[in-house]
Design a protein around this motif. Structure first.
Motif, PDB file in Angstrom:
ATOM      1  N   ASP A  11       0.756  -1.141   0.099  1.00 47.83           N
ATOM      2  CA  ASP A  11       0.024  -0.034  -0.092  1.00 47.83           C
ATOM      3  C   ASP A  11       0.951   1.318   0.047  1.00 47.83           C
ATOM      4  O   ASP A  11       1.769   1.182   0.680  1.00 47.83           O
ATOM      5  CB  ASP A  11      -1.017  -0.013   1.203  1.00 47.83           C
ATOM      6  CG  ASP A  11      -1.936  -1.292   1.403  1.00 47.83           C
ATOM      7  OD1 ASP A  11      -1.975  -1.777   0.262  1.00 47.83           O
ATOM      8  OD2 ASP A  11      -2.207  -1.368   2.397  1.00 47.83           O
ATOM      9  N   ALA A  12       0.691   2.276  -0.841  1.00 48.65           N
ATOM     10  CA  ALA A  12       1.420   3.479  -0.832  1.00 48.65           C
ATOM     11  C   ALA A  12       0.743   4.379  -1.782  1.00 48.65           C
ATOM     12  O   ALA A  12      -0.366   4.378  -2.303  1.00 48.65           O
ATOM     13  CB  ALA A  12       2.730   3.167  -1.655  1.00 48.65           C
ATOM     14  N   THR A  13       1.145   5.813  -1.634  1.00 51.33           N
ATOM     15  CA  THR A  13       0.689   6.722  -2.276  1.00 51.33           C
ATOM     16  C   THR A  13       1.552   7.107  -3.636  1.00 51.33           C
ATOM     17  O   THR A  13       2.692   7.222  -3.680  1.00 51.33           O
ATOM     18  CB  THR A  13       0.870   8.231  -1.596  1.00 51.33           C
ATOM     19  OG1 THR A  13       0.187   7.884  -0.334  1.00 51.33           O
ATOM     20  CG2 THR A  13       0.253   9.393  -2.225  1.00 51.33           C
ATOM     21  N   LEU A  14       0.844   7.287  -4.676  1.00 53.65           N
ATOM     22  CA  LEU A  14       1.674   7.557  -6.001  1.00 53.65           C
ATOM     23  C   LEU A  14       2.252   8.755  -5.783  1.00 53.65           C
ATOM     24  O   LEU A  14       1.754   9.825  -5.462  1.00 53.65           O
ATOM     25  CB  LEU A  14       0.485   7.678  -6.869  1.00 53.65           C
ATOM     26  CG  LEU A  14      -0.020   6.027  -7.362  1.00 53.65           C
ATOM     27  CD1 LEU A  14      -1.026   6.423  -8.709  1.00 53.65           C
ATOM     28  CD2 LEU A  14       1.143   5.327  -7.770  1.00 53.65           C
ATOM     29  N   ALA A  15       3.628   8.852  -6.427  1.00 50.63           N
ATOM     30  CA  ALA A  15       4.367  10.217  -6.430  1.00 50.63           C
ATOM     31  C   ALA A  15       3.664  11.112  -7.405  1.00 50.63           C
ATOM     32  O   ALA A  15       2.966  10.643  -8.329  1.00 50.63           O
ATOM     33  CB  ALA A  15       5.836   9.980  -7.034  1.00 50.63           C
ATOM     34  N   ASP A  16       3.996  12.434  -7.637  1.00 53.85           N
ATOM     35  CA  ASP A  16       3.529  13.329  -8.437  1.00 53.85           C
ATOM     36  C   ASP A  16       3.633  13.132  -9.791  1.00 53.85           C
ATOM     37  O   ASP A  16       4.801  12.743 -10.177  1.00 53.85           O
ATOM     38  CB  ASP A  16       3.780  14.883  -7.919  1.00 53.85           C
ATOM     39  CG  ASP A  16       3.381  15.092  -6.592  1.00 53.85           C
ATOM     40  OD1 ASP A  16       2.204  14.473  -5.851  1.00 53.85           O
ATOM     41  OD2 ASP A  16       3.918  16.084  -5.959  1.00 53.85           O
ATOM     42  N   GLY A  17       2.662  13.137 -10.568  1.00 55.85           N
ATOM     43  CA  GLY A  17       2.974  12.732 -12.149  1.00 55.85           C
ATOM     44  C   GLY A  17       3.241  11.238 -12.404  1.00 55.85           C
ATOM     45  O   GLY A  17       3.368  10.985 -13.514  1.00 55.85           O
TER      46      GLY A  17
END
Length: 274
Positions: free
Chosen positions: A244-250
């Motif tokens: 589980d993670a947050t996508l980096a910008d772009g």
């Protein structure tokens, strides 16, 4: 005969008068008689006038000498010729400098307004499944900078066919009913109080056929301040690991899945990562 002689005489007289009138000189006017006892001024001829000396501006002009009038009966005194005093010479002053027109300062160029880009909302994903913890850690390393705040999660019943979301059993029926009032005030629907069995006074908050729906329900309850749990049923007891993670910008979710080597990608409520 006599008449002709008179006419000839008149013509000769007229011609003589006209000739006299033409040949006479201009009448010379006699100088006016000067009053008795007043001295006369005579202007002496000068061959060359001396150069006029520069007279200071603040110096008073010289006054000509005046001879007092003689007393009555006294012999006339010799008149002294007084030369005309030179007129004061005007000193040409330098012209005052013309006022310099004030040049307006150039207007400052307006500062370029840089529009602040609106930050994009965070997008969280769950990548997997992986057979064990080591495989999930290797996938996290391969994803690298595509993921932020990654966290490993173990799913005990990987083969489950149902997922139930509920609040743990309360100490009494009254306490469970008080919790239900708080749930209703928070805008949560689809609930009931379990009245018998091992889960008596627990509050069921939904049953789902896939884990994604159960995960969304858990995230909404967590945001409302309730600590719910998920119970899987119908599985074979095998475990799976998810990243589980947050996508980096772009970064696109599909790109992050390819880099990690995961077989699946699921949308995840970012509240679960806090």
């Amino acid at each position: 005969m006599l008449t002709r002689a008179l006419i000839v005489v008149l013509v000769i007289l007229n011609l003589g008068v006209a000739l006299w009138w033409l040949l006479r000189g201009e009448p010379v006017s006699e100088p006016a008689a000067s009053p008795v006892g007043v001295a006369q001024l005579e202007v002496l001829p000068a061959t060359q006038a001396p150069p006029a000396a520069a007279t200071p501006l603040n110096a008073a002009p010289a006054l000509p000498a005046v001879t007092p009038p003689a007393a009555p009966g006294a012999p006339p005194q010799a008149t002294t010729a007084v030369a005309d005093a030179p007129a004061p010479t005007a000193v040409a002053s330098a012209p005052a400098p013309a006022p310099v027109a004030a040049v307006p300062a150039p207007a400052a160029a307006p500062a370029a307004v840089t529009a602040t880009p609106t930050p994009r909302p965070a997008h969280c994903v769950s990548l997997g499944p992986f057979a064990d913890r080591a495989a999930a850690q290797a996938a996290q390393s391969r994803a690298g900078g595509a993921l932020r705040g990654a966290r490993l999660r173990e799913v005990a019943d990987a083969g489950a066919t149902r997922y139930r979301v509920l609040l743990p059993p309360a100490a009494s029926r009254e306490e469970a009913q008080a919790t239900v009032k708080r749930i209703v005030a928070a805008g949560v629907s689809d609930y009931y109080i379990i009245a018998q069995g091992e889960e008596t006074n627990a509050i069921a908050l939904g049953q789902y056929r896939n884990r994604e729906g159960a995960d969304r329900r858990l995230a909404a309850l967590s945001a409302a301040g309730f600590k719910a749990t998920m119970v899987a049923s119908g599985g074979d007891g095998s475990a799976q690991w998810w990243l589980d993670a947050t996508l980096a910008d772009g970064t696109d979710a599909a790109v992050a899945r390819q880099r990690s080597g995961a077989a699946q990608q699921r949308s995840l409520e970012c509240a679960r990562l806090r």
